[in-house]
Design a protein around this motif. Structure first.
Motif, short mmCIF file in Angstrom:
data_model
loop_
_atom_site.label_atom_id
_atom_site.label_comp_id
_atom_site.label_asym_id
_atom_site.label_seq_id
_atom_site.Cartn_x
_atom_site.Cartn_y
_atom_site.Cartn_z
N SER A 57 0.81 -1.21 0.00
CA SER A 57 0.00 0.00 0.00
C SER A 57 0.85 1.27 0.00
O SER A 57 0.42 2.31 -0.49
CB SER A 57 -0.94 0.00 1.21
OG SER A 57 -0.21 -0.02 2.42
N GLY A 58 2.07 1.18 0.54
CA GLY A 58 2.94 2.35 0.56
C GLY A 58 3.56 2.69 -0.78
O GLY A 58 4.16 3.75 -0.95
N ASP A 59 3.40 1.79 -1.76
CA ASP A 59 4.00 1.99 -3.08
C ASP A 59 3.04 2.57 -4.10
O ASP A 59 3.42 2.82 -5.25
CB ASP A 59 4.54 0.66 -3.63
CG ASP A 59 5.75 0.16 -2.85
OD1 ASP A 59 6.32 0.95 -2.08
OD2 ASP A 59 6.11 -1.02 -3.02
N ILE A 60 1.76 2.74 -3.72
CA ILE A 60 0.79 3.21 -4.70
C ILE A 60 0.28 4.60 -4.33
O ILE A 60 0.16 4.95 -3.15
CB ILE A 60 -0.38 2.23 -4.86
CG1 ILE A 60 -1.16 2.08 -3.56
CG2 ILE A 60 0.11 0.87 -5.33
CD1 ILE A 60 -2.39 1.20 -3.67
N SER A 61 -0.01 5.39 -5.34
CA SER A 61 -0.52 6.74 -5.13
C SER A 61 -1.45 7.11 -6.28
O SER A 61 -1.57 6.36 -7.26
CB SER A 61 0.64 7.74 -5.03
OG SER A 61 1.41 7.73 -6.23
N LYS A 62 -2.07 8.27 -6.18
CA LYS A 62 -2.97 8.77 -7.22
C LYS A 62 -4.02 7.72 -7.61
O LYS A 62 -4.24 7.43 -8.78
CB LYS A 62 -2.19 9.23 -8.44
CG LYS A 62 -1.20 10.36 -8.14
CD LYS A 62 -0.44 10.79 -9.38
CE LYS A 62 0.54 11.90 -9.05
NZ LYS A 62 1.35 12.31 -10.24
#
Length: 265
Positions: A57-62
């Motif tokens: 989860s810490g690797d995904i954004s937008k």
């Protein structure tokens, strides 16, 4: 948390974000709609219905969830970091495979992998033991790695927790305990001064982090249970309901009673 958990997700279940979320790692499966996001390398990725991937989860954004017909739906097979760490002990002879990719997408066309994932979900529903589930997940990771050897770099990265992540995990697992920095630091294998220094480098305060995690947990209990406010106060680590109420209001702007009434209205 258990080593492996299955969570159902849809756009109707979205909630206020946790101010100090612990990173969740596992398999993200889109069951209806499309999931758009930006991965760690900065690449825009689209996950279509039926597709899944190993993610942190810490690797995904937008993030953007697109509905086709009705509500967006997904399943998240959350895998505890200890399982990934165990997997690495079994694959310690695998060399690093360089890759610029961060997202490796699978689909039902990956027959053996999809069947194994389906079996794990079925076993979770049927209440299989943690040992059995862990064995199946290790086998699943092995199959995924066989198709994309570059995945080993992702697995290695998400298997290492920062000090802040270790603390958040400890607080979540011991939410009702008397949590002081002097008591917790040795549990993380360091002195209180070292823990304080490492938290400061992440611009975090031990006391504030514990307070926020307790109130987040309490808010969830107010949403999903019928426990009394006093019961939730003690379960969350507060000595009195009055202290709990005043602290809750300082974070949410309403008392626990007002908060519960607002979501039931």
């Amino acid at each position: 948390m258990a080593p492996i958990e299955l969570h159902q997700f849809n756009t109707q279940k979205r909630r206020k974000s946790d101010r100090y979320p612990i990173e969740r790692n596992g398999i993200y499966i889109v069951t209806s709609g499309q999931f758009h996001y930006c991965d760690k390398s900065g690449k825009n990725i689209i996950l279509n219905t039926g597709e899944f991937l190993l993610y942190s989860s810490g690797d995904i954004s937008k993030v953007k969830m697109v509905n086709n017909e009705g509500n967006f739906k997904a399943e998240i097979l959350v895998i505890d970091v200890s399982v990934f760490q165990k997997f690495l002990t079994y694959t310690n002879n695998i060399k690093h495979v360089p890759s610029e990719r961060e997202s490796f997408i699978f689909s039902p066309a990956d027959n053996s992998i999809f069947k194994m994932l389906t079996l794990i979900k079925e076993q979770l529903v049927e209440g299989a033991s943690d040992t059995s589930l862990e064995f199946l997940v290790l086998a699943l990771l092995s199959e995924m790695l066989n198709k994309h050897p570059e995945l080993i770099a992702v697995i290695r990265r998400i298997s290492v927790l920062t000090t802040s992540q270790q603390l958040i995990r400890y607080v979540e697992k011991n939410i009702s305990a008397d949590l002081t920095i002097d008591a917790v630091a040795p549990e993380l294998g360091m002195s209180s001064s070292t823990l304080k220094r490492k938290l400061q480098s992440d611009k975090l305060s031990f006391a504030h982090l514990v307070k926020i995690k307790r109130i987040n947990y309490a808010a969830t209990q107010l949403r999903i249970t019928r426990k009394t406010i006093t019961e939730i106060a003690y379960e969350t680590g507060f000595k009195t309901a009055a202290h709990f109420s005043s602290t809750f209001k300082s974070i949410h702007g309403s008392t626990p009673k007002e908060f519960r009434e607002s979501i039931q209205a």
